[in-house]
Structure formats: structure tokens, C-alpha cells
Scaffold this active site. Structure first.
Site, mmCIF file in Angstrom:
data_model
loop_
_atom_site.group_PDB
_atom_site.id
_atom_site.type_symbol
_atom_site.label_atom_id
_atom_site.label_comp_id
_atom_site.label_asym_id
_atom_site.label_seq_id
_atom_site.Cartn_x
_atom_site.Cartn_y
_atom_site.Cartn_z
ATOM 1 C CG LEU A 191 -2.123 -1.101 1.171
ATOM 2 C CD1 LEU A 191 -2.849 -0.923 2.263
ATOM 3 C CD2 LEU A 191 -3.015 -0.673 -0.085
ATOM 4 C CG HIS A 251 1.816 -8.064 -0.084
ATOM 5 N ND1 HIS A 251 1.899 -7.150 0.658
ATOM 6 C CD2 HIS A 251 3.224 -8.547 -0.211
ATOM 7 C CE1 HIS A 251 3.010 -7.515 1.609
ATOM 8 N NE2 HIS A 251 3.903 -8.456 0.985
HETATM 9 C C1 BG6 Z 1 7.210 -9.650 1.524
HETATM 10 C C2 BG6 Z 1 7.208 -11.280 1.647
HETATM 11 O O1 BG6 Z 1 6.032 -9.231 2.491
HETATM 12 O O2 BG6 Z 1 7.240 -9.061 0.602
HETATM 13 C C3 BG6 Z 1 8.758 -11.530 0.692
HETATM 14 O O3 BG6 Z 1 7.320 -11.814 2.927
HETATM 15 C C4 BG6 Z 1 8.478 -10.876 -0.580
HETATM 16 O O4 BG6 Z 1 8.384 -13.043 0.673
HETATM 17 C C5 BG6 Z 1 8.427 -9.343 -0.273
HETATM 18 O O5 BG6 Z 1 10.121 -11.074 -1.052
HETATM 19 C C6 BG6 Z 1 8.261 -8.820 -1.761
HETATM 20 O O6 BG6 Z 1 8.269 -7.346 -1.573
HETATM 21 P P1 BG6 Z 1 8.574 -6.308 -2.675
HETATM 22 O O7 BG6 Z 1 8.349 -4.906 -2.379
HETATM 23 O O8 BG6 Z 1 10.002 -6.612 -3.025
HETATM 24 O O9 BG6 Z 1 7.833 -6.822 -3.871
#
Ligand code: BG6
Length: 485
Positions: A191, A251
Site C-alpha cells: 500500500l 499484498h
Molecule cells: C514480503 C514477503 O512481504 O514481500 C517476501 O514476505 C517478498 O517474501 C516481499 O519477497 C516482496 O516485496 P517487494 O516489495 O520486493 O515486492
């Protein structure tokens, strides 16, 4: 930006991975932008290990210094920031440590406060959820803000908020007994991403999307997360959760809400979150035949992962929203580790043009793509005349690549933005309790089936697109491969 008085930011779990990689660097960026004025702010690290202030600073330094050679000014900034950090060691479940922490915070407040200053205390729990209840209890018992005058105490908690509906509700009840909802900030760092935040503007400030954004025009929506690396030493943690709890339930579901929600009454956090909850509550139960699970070969080689692990590292699941706008439109949620690329994007695919005279179908459909990362971009695939003598149609793109269009503007890190929101008291980009509950309601039956071994992940090669069955499901859902980008 800040109210007056002192601001004490306490990072609990100060020497853990999340704190080192995300929380402290985000605080440092805010500091550099003068959003954390040194005459008001003090940062405290709290953890169990018995180390000194300097030892914590030494652990953090390498995460703050830019990778590609730092200038003397940058090094100086890092040192000044590190001097704002004090370390307190203690357990997560005993009053002694938290009384000591309170004493340190109060001393800082006493030193820095003007007569009428307020006491603002932000507790960032960079900790596993198993200790949230005890830590929250300790904060409530020992460390609440002292001045009532525009003072406050807020707690920031990270996912995973529980493992399923029941455990999440239990956690919410425990924390809810100690703190009011406006004091609790449940972070979902997606977010805080620029293009996720952009969704509201795109959807509701552009006339041409308004009449098109519905089941009459949109054939399917894909929300995709790919990583080109595996669990990389986090196997022990990951195996208890799996890709659905790690990425999709939080997410990607948050992104879905922003794609699918109705226009909120206003930009007030409560209005936005009201609309998100309505979307979540309209999602119908996921069908087993609309799920494909995968596990990359080699995942179980991690010594912290059991040899017979049934945990998915890849999942595609189709969500269906039962309402007037979206009935019949599949929302294809896809997430995987150890795939062929690192990318997160939203793909909104429109229906074919009726009565097409150009036979442009083979050129692909109109598609609207929002690339969250890497290289943020918004582009639209559409059909134009192939330049030249012939009258033929070809697919092309209208492309807004942020790197080109907004040269010189640094896009803030998600955590930086969200931490600033917690200080400002803006909960728009945080997950409300009923939102959390509704998200768990969607995925809990599926997760329980996986936990019981009733659904099994299909092995896939690291560096591949994931199991071929996932592409078949996509096709069955109506997705048509487009060309170009
Ligand atoms: C985290 C997960 O919430 O988000 C991880 O626990 C993942 O497994 C990460 O790698 C990914 O975040 P971003 O911002 O790199 O897409």
C-alpha cells in the site's frame, strides 16, 4: 510536517532482518529529507541481545551507506542519524526491560521538551506475531505517552497477522483489548508503493476509465507477483506460511480492492476502507478447480524446510466478485518465487471488439497494464494501422514509463511513506481490522485444505514460468496472450 514536542520512535526487534533492511533505512531517508527533525526525534532500538548503542549502530551502518561509493556528506548524514539511535536491551515479556525503555524515552522527552511539548511515542514491532500480544501488553503497562496534550502512543504491526481467520481474530482481539483501532497501524507495504497509491487517482480522476471499468468491457484482470529468487535463507519462516499467506492474502488482495472498489465518498481513510471491505465481502468462495499450486524443485533442499513439505511457493487462484460491476469477470491472482523474472503488475484485459472488421483479434486485445515494479510504468496496448502502404492493423502501446517521464524524481520507498503516515496519523494506507478479517475469510478454507494435504503443489523448475497448468487455467479464464511488451 510534524506537530511540536518530542517524537520517540521505538523499533522493537532492532537487530532483525526487517529492521535492518527496511525500518531503519526508511527512517534514515525521512531524516535526510528533514522530516524527522533532530531536535524533536529520538530513535530507540529494543531487542533481547545485550549489545551497546555502538554495536547496534555498527550493525546498521552498512544498510544506510549507499552501495555505490558514498560522498563525505552522505557518510556524515549516516553518522548523524546513527547518533540519534539509542539501544535498550530486554525481553519481550517482562516489565523490567520495558520500564527501562520507558525511563530512557522519558529522559529524552524531559531533555527535549519545551514546557508545552507533547509526548508522541511510536512503537514499530519488527517482530514475529507470536510476541505481539505480550509486547503490546508491556507497552500498555509501562510505556504509554505521558502528556495528554496532543500526545499519543501508536503501534505498528507487520504481517503475517495470524495464519488463518481464527488465529487472526484471536490476535486482533488480544491487541484490540489494549489499543483502540486509531492507535493500531497494520502495515502492508504494497500500500506504500507509488503505483498502488496511484490506483485511486487513475480510476477516479480520469473520465475515460469511468464508463469502461466494468463487466461490460473488461474480460479479465490479472494481478501478478513474480520473484526470480527462491526463499533465500528464509525457508524456515516461509514454510510455515507459503505463498498465499506471504503474498496473495495481503499484498495482492489489497491491490485487487483498489482495482475493484467503488468510488469512495471522499478520500478520508474510513471512506476508502469502507469500500475495500465491501469488495472483499463480495468475493465468493474459491473453487478448487480454479487453483493451481506449485513448489519449485530444490525448495526442500533448504535444511530448515521439512523433506515432505506441502507448502506452495507458487499459486494461481481465480477470485470472483459477486456484484453488479464484476459478476463474471475473473480476477486471476498469481504469485510465485524462483520464477523467470521479478515483476509485479496489474493487467486489465478488455473484451474483443464486436463485429471486428480488421480481424485484429489475432493482434491481441486492448490491455491496460500497471507495472508496480521494477521500472514503474503504466501502458495501454491498443491497435493502430501498421504504418506503410497496406491497410493492416497492428498492436502498439501508449506508454508512460516513470523513469523517462519523471526523470529526476526519486520514487519514495514504500516503508518510508508508510512510516511517515504513522507519524502523521493517517490510516488510509493501513489495513483496518474488518478488512483483515474479510481477507482471511476468503483464503482460510483453501489454506486449510492445503494444510491438510488435500491440495498438492505441482513441482516446477526454478527459473521457469511455474507449472504449465497455471497457464492453462489462465487460458480457461479467458486471458488472451497479447503481443509486444
Ligand atoms: C514480503 C514477503 O512481504 O514481500 C517476501 O514476505 C517478498 O517474501 C516481499 O519477497 C516482496 O516485496 P517487494 O516489495 O520486493 O515486492
Amino acid at each position: 510536517v510534524l506537530e511540536t514536542g518530542t517524537l520517540s520512535i521505538v523499533v522493537l526487534g532492532a537487530s532483525g532482518d526487517l529492521a535492518k533492511k527496511k525500518t531503519f533505512p526508511a527512517l534514515f531517508h525521512l531524516y535526510k529529507q528533514e522530516l524527522l527533525p533532530p531536535n524533536e526525534v529520538h530513535i530507540f532500538g529494543y531487542a533481547r541481545s545485550k549489545i551497546s548503542d555502538d554495536e547496534l549502530r555498527n550493525k546498521l551502518r552498512s544498510y544506510l551507506v549507499p552501495e555505490k561509493g558514498a560522498s563525505p556528506k552522505q557518510l556524515d548524514d549516516v553518522e548523524k542519524f546513527l547518533q540519534l539511535i539509542k539501544y535498550v536491551s530486554g525481553p519481550y515479556d517482562s516489565e523490567d526491560g520495558f520500564r527501562l525503555l520507558d525511563k530512557e524515552i522519558s529522559e529524552h522527552e524531559y531533555l527535549k521538551n519545551s514546557k508545552e511539548g507533547s509526548s508522541r511515542r511510536l512503537f514499530y514491532l519488527a517482530l514475529p506475531p507470536s510476541v505481539y500480544p505480550s509486547v503490546c501488553k508491556m507497552i500498555k503497562t509501562c510505556c504509554m505517552n505521558k502528556s495528554d496534550l496532543s500526545g499519543w502512543t501508536r503501534v505498528v504491526v507487520e504481517k503475517p497477522f495470524g495464519r488463518d481467520l481464527e488465529s487472526a481474530e484471536e490476535l486482533s482481539n488480544q491487541i484490540g483489548e489494549l489499543f483502540e483501532e486509531p492507535q493500531i497501524y497494520r502495515i502492508d507495504h504494497y500500500l506504500g508503493k507509488e503505483l498502488v497509491q496511484n490506483m485511486l487517482v487513475l480510476r477516479f480522476a480520469n473520465r475515460f476509465f469511468l464508463p469502461l471499468w466494468n463487466r461490460d468491457n473488461i474480460d479479465n484482470v490479472q494481478i501478478v507477483f513474480r520473484e526470480d529468487f527462491g526463499t533465500d535463507g528464509r525457508g524456515g519462516y516461509f514454510d510455515q506460511y507459503g505463498i498465499i499467506r506471504d503474498i496473495i492474502q495481503n499484498h495482492l488482495l489489497q491491490v485487487l480492492c483498489l482495482v475493484a472498489m467503488e468510488k469512495p465518498v471522499s478520500l478520508k481513510p474510513e471512506h476508502i476502507r469502507d469500500e475495500k471491505v465491501k469488495v472483499l465481502e463480495s468475493v465468493v468462495p474459491i473453487r478448487d478447480d480454479e487453483v493451481v499450486l506449485g513448489q519449485y524443485e530444490g525448495y526442500r533442499d533448504d535444511p530448515t524446510v521439512p523433506d515432505d513439505s506441502n507448502t506452495p511457493t507458487f499459486a494461481t487462484a481465480i477470485l470472483r466478485i459477486h456484484n453488479e460491476r464484476w459478476e463474471g469477470v475473473p480476477f486471476i491472482m498469481k504469485a510465485g518465487k524462483a520464477l523467470n523474472s521479478r515483476k509485479a503488475e496489474i493487467r486489465v484485459q478488455f473484451k474483443d471488439v464486436p463485429g471486428d472488421i480488421f480481424r485484429s483479434k489475432k493482434q491481441g486485445r486492448n490491455e491496460f497494464v500497471i507495472r508496480l515494479q521494477p521500472s514503474e510504468a503504466i501502458y495501454m496496448k491498443f491497435t493502430v494501422k501498421q504504418p506503410g502502404l497496406e491497410m493492416s492493423a497492428v498492436q502498439s502501446e501508449l506508454d508512460l514509463s516513470y523513469g523517462q517521464r519523471y526523470q529526476g524524481i526519486t520514487i519514495p520507498e514504500a516503508y518510508e511513506r508508510l512510516i511517515l503516515d504513522t507519524i502523521r496519523g493517517d490510516q488510509q494506507h493501513f489495513v483496518r481490522r474488518d478488512e483483515l478479517k474479510a481477507s482471511w475469510e476468503i483464503f482460510t478454507p483453501l489454506l486449510h485444505k492445503i494444510d491438510r494435504g488435500e491440495l498438492k503443489p505441482i513441482p516446477y523448475k526454478p527459473g521457469s514460468r511455474g507449472p504449465a497448468e497455471a497457464d492453462e487455467l489462465l487460458e480457461k479464464a479467458g486471458y488472451v496472450q497479447t503481443h509486444g511488451y
